[in-house]
Design an enzyme around this catalytic site. Structure first.
Site, PDB file in Angstrom:
ATOM      1  N   GLY A 169       7.119  -9.603 -11.056  1.00 46.91           N
ATOM      2  CA  GLY A 169       8.454 -10.185 -10.974  1.00 46.91           C
ATOM      3  C   GLY A 169       8.456 -11.565 -10.344  1.00 46.91           C
ATOM      4  N   GLY A 170       9.330 -11.720  -9.340  1.00 47.32           N
ATOM      5  CA  GLY A 170       9.451 -13.023  -8.676  1.00 47.32           C
ATOM      6  C   GLY A 170       8.149 -13.482  -8.036  1.00 47.32           C
ATOM      7  N   GLY A 404      -8.133 -39.895 -33.656  1.00 44.85           N
ATOM      8  CA  GLY A 404      -6.998 -39.829 -32.750  1.00 44.85           C
ATOM      9  C   GLY A 404      -7.444 -39.499 -31.331  1.00 44.85           C
ATOM     10  N   ALA A 405      -8.520 -38.737 -31.228  1.00 45.22           N
ATOM     11  CA  ALA A 405      -8.998 -38.347 -29.902  1.00 45.22           C
ATOM     12  C   ALA A 405      -9.450 -39.578 -29.099  1.00 45.22           C
ATOM     13  CB  ALA A 405     -10.129 -37.339 -30.023  1.00 45.22           C
TER      14      ALA A 405
HETATM   15  C1  HXC Z   1      10.619  -2.088  -2.958  1.00 47.17           C
HETATM   16  C2  HXC Z   1       8.411  -1.748  -3.357  1.00 47.17           C
HETATM   17  C3  HXC Z   1       8.434  -2.658  -4.440  1.00 47.17           C
HETATM   18  C4  HXC Z   1       9.686  -3.293  -4.743  1.00 47.17           C
HETATM   19  C5  HXC Z   1       6.432  -1.900  -4.244  1.00 47.17           C
HETATM   20  N1  HXC Z   1       7.151  -1.301  -3.286  1.00 47.17           N
HETATM   21  N2  HXC Z   1       7.208  -2.721  -4.975  1.00 47.17           N
HETATM   22  N3  HXC Z   1       9.499  -1.485  -2.626  1.00 47.17           N
HETATM   23  N4  HXC Z   1      10.745  -2.987  -3.963  1.00 47.17           N
HETATM   24  N5  HXC Z   1       9.799  -4.167  -5.721  1.00 47.17           N
HETATM   25  C6  HXC Z   1       6.672  -0.375  -2.293  1.00 47.17           C
HETATM   26  C7  HXC Z   1       6.325   0.994  -2.864  1.00 47.17           C
HETATM   27  O1  HXC Z   1       7.493   1.796  -2.928  1.00 47.17           O
HETATM   28  C8  HXC Z   1       5.328   1.518  -1.877  1.00 47.17           C
HETATM   29  O2  HXC Z   1       6.006   1.985  -0.747  1.00 47.17           O
HETATM   30  C9  HXC Z   1       4.585   0.275  -1.444  1.00 47.17           C
HETATM   31  O3  HXC Z   1       5.447  -0.822  -1.769  1.00 47.17           O
HETATM   32  C10 HXC Z   1       3.283   0.090  -2.179  1.00 47.17           C
HETATM   33  O4  HXC Z   1       3.523   0.190  -3.577  1.00 47.17           O
HETATM   34  P1  HXC Z   1       2.660   1.115  -4.555  1.00 47.17           P
HETATM   35  O5  HXC Z   1       3.416   1.231  -5.830  1.00 47.17           O
HETATM   36  O6  HXC Z   1       2.256   2.357  -3.858  1.00 47.17           O
HETATM   37  O7  HXC Z   1       1.357   0.201  -4.742  1.00 47.17           O
HETATM   38  P2  HXC Z   1       0.487  -0.034  -6.037  1.00 47.17           P
HETATM   39  O8  HXC Z   1       0.219   1.266  -6.713  1.00 47.17           O
HETATM   40  O9  HXC Z   1      -0.660  -0.873  -5.587  1.00 47.17           O
HETATM   41  O10 HXC Z   1       1.396  -0.887  -7.037  1.00 47.17           O
HETATM   42  C11 HXC Z   1       1.871  -2.161  -6.658  1.00 47.17           C
HETATM   43  C12 HXC Z   1       2.899  -2.662  -7.704  1.00 47.17           C
HETATM   44  C13 HXC Z   1       3.974  -1.571  -7.927  1.00 47.17           C
HETATM   45  C14 HXC Z   1       2.147  -2.929  -9.032  1.00 47.17           C
HETATM   46  C15 HXC Z   1       3.454  -3.974  -7.192  1.00 47.17           C
HETATM   47  O11 HXC Z   1       4.456  -1.138  -6.653  1.00 47.17           O
HETATM   48  C16 HXC Z   1       5.127  -2.054  -8.744  1.00 47.17           C
HETATM   49  O12 HXC Z   1       5.054  -2.100  -9.987  1.00 47.17           O
HETATM   50  N6  HXC Z   1       6.260  -2.367  -8.077  1.00 47.17           N
HETATM   51  C17 HXC Z   1       7.479  -2.769  -8.732  1.00 47.17           C
HETATM   52  C18 HXC Z   1       7.331  -4.098  -9.363  1.00 47.17           C
HETATM   53  C19 HXC Z   1       8.640  -4.607  -9.942  1.00 47.17           C
HETATM   54  O13 HXC Z   1       9.017  -4.211 -11.040  1.00 47.17           O
HETATM   55  N7  HXC Z   1       9.394  -5.417  -9.118  1.00 47.17           N
HETATM   56  C20 HXC Z   1      10.679  -5.938  -9.456  1.00 47.17           C
HETATM   57  C21 HXC Z   1      10.484  -7.169 -10.264  1.00 47.17           C
HETATM   58  S1  HXC Z   1      11.985  -7.976 -10.645  1.00 47.17           S
HETATM   59  P3  HXC Z   1       5.447   3.192   0.157  1.00 47.17           P
HETATM   60  O14 HXC Z   1       6.538   3.434   1.169  1.00 47.17           O
HETATM   61  O15 HXC Z   1       5.223   4.346  -0.752  1.00 47.17           O
HETATM   62  O16 HXC Z   1       4.190   2.681   0.795  1.00 47.17           O
HETATM   63  C22 HXC Z   1      11.940  -9.396  -9.770  1.00 47.17           C
HETATM   64  C23 HXC Z   1      13.069 -10.334 -10.059  1.00 47.17           C
HETATM   65  C24 HXC Z   1      12.751 -11.772  -9.847  1.00 47.17           C
HETATM   66  O17 HXC Z   1      11.099  -9.664  -8.992  1.00 47.17           O
HETATM   67  C25 HXC Z   1      13.195 -12.615 -10.984  1.00 47.17           C
HETATM   68  C26 HXC Z   1      12.083 -12.997 -11.914  1.00 47.17           C
HETATM   69  C27 HXC Z   1      12.469 -14.067 -12.900  1.00 47.17           C
END
Ligand code: HXC
Length: 510
Positions: A169-170, A404-405
Site C-alpha cells: 500500500g502506502g 538517432g542514438a
Molecule cells: C494494521 C497491520 C497491517 C495494517 C500488518 N498488520 N499490516 N495492522 N494495519 N495494514 C499487523 C498484523 O495484524 C500483525 O499483527 C502484524 O502487523 C504483523 O503482520 P503479519 O501479517 O503477521 O506479518 P506478515 O505475515 O509478515 O505479513 C506482512 C504483510 C501483511 C504482507 C504486510 O501483514 C499484509 O498484507 N498486511 C496488509 C497490507 C495492506 O493491504 N495494507 C493496506 C494497504 S492500503 P499481530 O498483532 O498479529 O502481530 C494503503 C493505502 C495507501 O496503504 C494509499 C495507496 C495509494
C-alpha cells in the site's frame, strides 16, 4: 526531581521496547534488525536525535483504545552521515506491523517538513503494511499528506527509500515517489496488494518473493535501484550513497578529499577497444579507470544492463555517469535502457550533478517487440532528458555512435558542452554493412563488389573526423588521457549557467 528524571527514563524505555521482546525476537529471527538498530547503523555514532517517541495513536475502534505503544510504529528524527545532516524515519514492524495511523503520519510529516525546510536529505527505512486498517480513512488521509510532501520535496532535497521488510500500500507508493529505492534480498517485498489478495482476486498463486521480492524489482519491474544481502550491508551502502548526494538542489555537490591525481594517465585504455569493431568490451573498465579511485556507485545494475548509470567523482566532486555497455546487446538502446537512463539524467539535472556520457551505441533496437512496447516514447524520454538538462555535460564517443542514438547520447546538437571522440570512434547514420545493403541493393548478388563498397564506406565514415570537421566533436583525444580531459572540461564548466525558457513544467513523454 529524581522521580521526574526516572519518569523520563521509564517512558523512554517503554518507547524503545517497541512491540515487545517477543516481536523483536521474531524480527531478529527473520534476519531483520529493529527500527532503532537500523537508525543507529545508518547514522554517525551517537548522532541520532529522536523526536516524538511518546506519540500514541488516537484510534478507539476495534479495541484499539487498550492497545497503544508509544512511538506508534515509526521512529523519526535526524542525525548525521559522515558529518552531514540527514533526516530519517524508520518503520517499526514490531508495532502494528509498522502500519500508518493518523498519529504515525503526523510524525513522518513533521520530519518531511523539517527536511524540506532545512534543505537536507531524507531517508525512509520501510518495513510496514501500509495504512492501518483499524483507522480507515484517517490513515488514508495521513498517507495523502505524506505523498503530498514527497512530491513537493522532489527535485529539492534527495529522498531515499530502503525497503527492509514486507511493504504494501502506502509503504510502496511513498517510496515510488522518492529518488531511489533499495531493497534487502530475501527479507523485503514490495507490492500494492499482497499474495492473499492476489489469490482472491485473480486466483493466481504466488509467493511474496515471486510477487515483489528484490530480484523481481531489480531485474523485471525496475522499481528498485539496487539490492543488498542483509540490513547491515544495505545501511552501510546508504551511507556511501549519501556521500555522493548533494544536500539539496541549491547546495552544490559535496567535495571529498581525494589522492587520485586529476591528470592521471591511463595507458591501458589505449588497448581497450578491440581491433574487431563487432567485438564487445566492458565499458565499466573505462568508468573505473577514469573516475576518482575507481569508486562508482552503480544504479539499477541488474536492469537494462545495456546501459550503465551511476554516481562517481572527479577531483572529489560528484558526477553522474551514463554509458552504453557493449557487453550487453552490443550497447543498443531499447525501451528499458532509455527509461533507466532518462530517469537518472533527470535526477542529476535536478541536483546539479554534472553528466559524463560514454558513447558506444549501434542505434535503437529494431523489432515489433520494441515498437509495440513504445520504443518511440521511451527513447524520446532519454532524448528529452539529455536535451533539457542544463548541468555541465561532457561526452566521450569511444566507438560507435550511429543514427538517432548518436543524437540522443548527449551530442553537441542537444547542448553537450564538451564532446570528445577517441580515434576509434565511428560516427555515422548506420554501420557500413547496413548502409551498403540499402544504398547498393542492386549489387547484393556480387559479394566482391559489396565488400569493396563496405571498405569504401568504412574508410569514409567510420572515423571521428567527418563529425570533427563540422565541429560536432570538439577534439579527438587519446584514450590514455581521458581522465585528464574530462577533469579539465569539468573545471572549465564549473560556473556554467544556462536557463531554459520559463515554463510551469515541461511535458516529458511519460
Ligand atoms: C494494521 C497491520 C497491517 C495494517 C500488518 N498488520 N499490516 N495492522 N494495519 N495494514 C499487523 C498484523 O495484524 C500483525 O499483527 C502484524 O502487523 C504483523 O503482520 P503479519 O501479517 O503477521 O506479518 P506478515 O505475515 O509478515 O505479513 C506482512 C504483510 C501483511 C504482507 C504486510 O501483514 C499484509 O498484507 N498486511 C496488509 C497490507 C495492506 O493491504 N495494507 C493496506 C494497504 S492500503 P499481530 O498483532 O498479529 O502481530 C494503503 C493505502 C495507501 O496503504 C494509499 C495507496 C495509494
Amino acid at each position: 526531581m529524581k522521580e521526574v528524571l526516572e519518569e523520563v527514563e521509564i517512558r523512554r524505555g517503554r518507547a524503545r521496547a517497541g512491540g515487545g521482546a517477543k516481536r523483536i525476537e521474531a524480527q531478529h529471527k527473520r534476519g531483520k534488525l529493529t527500527a532503532r538498530e537500523r537508525v543507529e547503523l545508518l547514522l554517525d555514532e551517537g548522532s541520532f536525535e529522536e523526536f516524538d517517541m511518546y506519540v500514541e495513536h488516537r484510534c478507539s475502534e476495534f479495541g484499539m483504545e487498550e492497545n497503544k505503544v508509544p512511538g506508534d510504529g515509526v521512529v523519526t528524527g535526524w542525525g548525521t552521515i559522515n558529518g552531514r545532516v540527514a533526516y530519517v524515519f524508520a518503520k517499526d514492524f514490531t508495532v502494528f506491523g509498522g502500519s500508518l495511523s493518523e498519529a504515525h503520519a503526523d510524525k513522518m510529516i513533521k520530519i518531511q517538513d523539517m527536511a524540506l525546510q532545512n534543505r537536507a536529505p531524507i531517508i525512509g527505512l520501510f518495513d510496514a503494511g501500509g495504512a492501518r486498517i483499524q483507522e480507515g480513512v484517517a490513515a488514508l488521509g495521513g498517507y495523502g499528506e505524506v505523498f503530498l510532501r514527497n512530491v513537493l520535496a522532489s527535485g529539492v532535497i534527495p529522498q531515499v527509500s530502503v525497503i527492509m521488510g514486507p511493504c504494501a500500500g502506502g509503504d510502496v507508493y511513498s517510496p515510488a515517489m522518492t529518488d531511489f529505492i533499495f531493497m534487502v534480498r530475501d527479507t523485503s517485498y514490495m507490492f500494492v496488494t499482497g499474495p492473499d489478495v492476489v489469490k482472491t482476486v485473480t486466483k493466481e498463486e504466488v509467493t511474496a518473493e515471486q510477487l515483489g521480492g528484490a530480484s523481481v524489482h531489480t531485474t523485471k519491474s525496475s522499481i528498485a535501484d539496487g539490492a543488498y544481502d542483509n540490513d547491515v550491508e544495505a545501511l552501510l551502502q546508504m551511507r556511501r550513497l549519501m556521500d555522493f548526494l548533494p544536500s539539496s538542489n541549491q547546495s552544490g555537490v559535496p567535495e571529498l578529499p581525494t589522492r587520485d591525481p586529476w591528470d592521471r594517465m591511463e595507458p591501458s585504455l589505449d588497448t581497450l577497444i578491440p581491433d574487431n569493431p563487432n567485438k564487445p568490451y566492458d565499458i565499466k573498465e573505462l568508468i573505473l579507470k577514469v573516475v576518482d579511485e575507481g569508486d562508482f556507485f552503480e544504479i539499477q545494475e541488474a536492469f537494462a544492463r545495456n546501459i550503465v548509470v551511476g554516481l562517481a567523482r572527479m577531483e572529489g566532486r560528484t558526477i553522474g555517469i551514463v554509458a552504453n555497455q557493449p557487453l550487453m546487446l552490443a550497447g543498443v538502446l531499447d525501451s528499458d535502457a532509455s527509461r533507466k537512463a532518462a530517469r537518472f539524467v533527470r535526477f542529476c539535472d535536478c541536483f546539479n550533478i554534472p553528466l559524463v556520457t560514454f558513447v558506444d551505441v549501434p542505434g535503437f533496437l529494431p523489432g515489433t517487440d520494441q515498437e509495440y512496447g513504445g520504443l518511440i516514447k521511451h527513447g524520446a524520454k532519454l532524448l528529452f532528458a539529455f536535451t533539457e538538462a542544463t548541468v555541465p555535460k561532457v561526452t566521450v564517443i569511444t566507438r560507435k555512435a550511429y543514427g538517432g542514438a548518436y543524437d540522443v547520447m548527449s551530442s553537441k546538437h542537444i547542448r553537450g558542452d564538451v564532446n570528445y571522440a577517441w580515434p576509434t570512434a565511428e560516427i555515422a547514420v548506420m554501420g557500413a554493412k547496413g548502409a551498403v545493403e540499402i544504398l547498393y541493393r542492386a549489387e547484393l548478388g556480387d559479394p566482391a563488389k559489396i565488400k569493396k563498397r563496405i571498405d569504401e564506406y568504412q574508410k569514409r565514415f567510420a572515423n571521428p573526423f567527418v563529425a570533427a570537421e563540422r565541429g560536432y566533436i570538439d577534439e579527438v583525444i587519446m584514450p590514455h588521457g581521458t581522465r585528464k580531459r574530462i577533469a579539465r572540461a569539468l573545471q572549465m564548466l564549473r560556473n556554467k549557467h544556462v536557463e531554459n525558457p520559463w515554463k510551469k513544467h515541461d511535458n516529458l513523454p511519460l
